[in-house]
Write an enzyme that holds these catalytic residues in place. Structure first.
Site, PDB file in Angstrom:
ATOM      1  CG  HIS A  51      57.704  21.357 -43.907  1.00  0.00           C
ATOM      2  ND1 HIS A  51      57.310  20.338 -44.747  1.00  0.00           N
ATOM      3  CD2 HIS A  51      58.801  20.894 -43.270  1.00  0.00           C
ATOM      4  CE1 HIS A  51      58.130  19.322 -44.645  1.00  0.00           C
ATOM      5  NE2 HIS A  51      59.033  19.629 -43.749  1.00  0.00           N
ATOM      6  CG  ASP A  54      53.756  21.430 -45.213  1.00  0.00           C
ATOM      7  OD1 ASP A  54      53.864  21.292 -46.457  1.00  0.00           O
ATOM      8  OD2 ASP A  54      54.486  20.834 -44.394  1.00  0.00           O
TER       9      ASP A  54
HETATM   10  C1  XLS Z   1      63.762  15.278 -41.912  1.00  0.00           C
HETATM   11  C2  XLS Z   1      62.745  16.210 -41.379  1.00  0.00           C
HETATM   12  C3  XLS Z   1      61.787  16.517 -42.416  1.00  0.00           C
HETATM   13  C4  XLS Z   1      60.667  17.356 -41.978  1.00  0.00           C
HETATM   14  C5  XLS Z   1      60.854  18.236 -40.773  1.00  0.00           C
HETATM   15  O1  XLS Z   1      63.615  14.065 -41.697  1.00  0.00           O
HETATM   16  O2  XLS Z   1      61.978  15.586 -40.374  1.00  0.00           O
HETATM   17  O3  XLS Z   1      61.268  15.284 -42.875  1.00  0.00           O
HETATM   18  O4  XLS Z   1      60.517  18.077 -43.105  1.00  0.00           O
HETATM   19  O5  XLS Z   1      61.628  19.303 -41.080  1.00  0.00           O
END
Ligand code: XLS
Ligand code: MG
Length: 346
Positions: A51, A54
């Site tokens: 993210h 992150d």
């Molecule tokens: C939902 C998304 C999330 C991640 C990516 O499943 O994949 O898990 O945060 O945004």
């Protein structure tokens, strides 16, 4: 014999979750990013997905220059470990500004926040050496239909995608569909919706998709069909493999944990579509079961990859000649049993 393709694997820092759920506190202590990166390396995975926060914690309080500086420092750390960054996803579901949605928020100031944050996310991705942005549109949707206009929301989503595409000529956007949760109903619930909205953008070639097994199941669809459909358009740019036991909250179970036959078919279509040969990674968006002890904290990731590779073997050793003969004879009962016996034979 053609060289058999070797898949490359990935997961994100959030896949080392601490076990909290809506009904109880964490059962495992919070670990540092460096600890998580060390585990990924120890497991022999190839890439980490991120993210935006992150990669650059507390991103909302930082200047563009500070964001770039921290992203470049992270890139150095990843390079030092020989780990690639697979993608960066804007986390548009935490901020008070996205309580009523991000790109489709009824408040133009909140929409502007969501777009601005997404552009910063693109800057981070470029610093980390990836051209892939994943958009899980967590809060794009409604709790009651009358709160938003679905038509207007589609227009707003296209406008947001266009701003991201204009911000960087190389960036690619992979929409990760999910039909609900946290929303009562989410916009763009399936791969079909993701690929359709791509056509409305200024550069459809740079808007593709990511299939998450559990999300397809929550939409009442077969994940392998969603994958095959996206690959036919050359637009399956990433995966979140996991599993889901029925229509309930998103469980992010280890791959194959509930439905091995479905997992077999996901691997079968990935092999058939030659997934991975254009640099795509196999990512697991999985969480450990809440009771998992700290000493077993890597197992859900190691097991998911092990199951995936065992199923690659199963696909590659499946008696396709026999299957073709049974299909020609429309003997689907025997075909069904052929698959079951093959999966059961150790
Ligand atoms: C939902 C998304 C999330 C991640 C990516 O499943 O994949 O898990 O945060 O945004
Ligand atoms: Mg996911």
């Amino acid at each position: 014999m053609a060289k058999t393709h070797q898949y490359r694997f990935c997961f994100g820092p959030w896949n080392f979750s601490e076990g909290a759920d809506p009904y109880g506190p964490p059962t495992r202590p919070v670990q540092t990013f460096d600890w998580k990166l060390a585990q990924l390396k120890k497991l022999g995975f190839d890439a980490m997905m991120f993210h935006d926060d992150d990669a650059v914690p507390d991103i909302d309080g930082k200047t563009d220059a500070q964001i770039r500086k921290e992203a470049k420092e992270l890139k150095k750390k990843l390079d030092g470990e020989g780990i690639a960054a697979e993608m960066v996803a804007p986390r548009l579901w935490f901020s008070p500004m996205t309580v009523d949605g991000a790109y489709t928020n009824n408040d133009p100031k909140c929409r502007a926040y969501a777009v601005e944050r997404s552009l910063r996310c693109i800057d981070i991705a470029r610093c980390l050496g990836t051209d892939l942005i994943v958009l899980w549109l967590a809060r794009e949707g409604t709790y009651l239909r009358e709160a938003k206009s679905a038509r207007r929301s589609t227009e707003l989503l296209v406008a947001a995608l266009d701003k991201m595409l204009a911000h960087d000529p190389k960036i690619r956007l992979a929409i990760e569909p999910k039909p609900n949760e946290p929303m009562d109903h989410a916009y763009l619930p399936t791969i079909g919706h993701a690929l359709a909205i791509a056509q409305l953008t200024r550069d459809p070639r740079r808007v593709g998709a990511l299939v998450e097994s559990a999300h397809a199941i929550l939409a009442g669809l077969d994940p392998s069909d969603e994958m095959a459909f996206a690959m036919k358009f050359g637009k399956l740019w990433s995966l979140h493999l996991n599993d889901q036991n029925g229509l309930k909250f998103d469980q992010d179970k280890p791959f194959g944990s509930t439905n091995l036959r479905s997992a077999f078919n996901q691997v079968r279509v990935l092999e058939e579509g030659q997934y991975g040969r254009r640099g795509e990674y196999v990512c697991f968006d999985v969480h450990p079961f809440r009771p998992t002890k700290v000493e077993h904290w890597l197992a859900h990731l190691d097991n998911s990859r092990r199951t995936f590779l065992r199923l690659v073997e199963k696909v590659r050793t499946f008696d396709q000649a026999k299957a073709s003969q049974l299909i020609a004879d429309r003997d689907y009962q025997a075909l069904d049993q052929l698959v079951i016996e093959h999966l059961l034979n150790g």
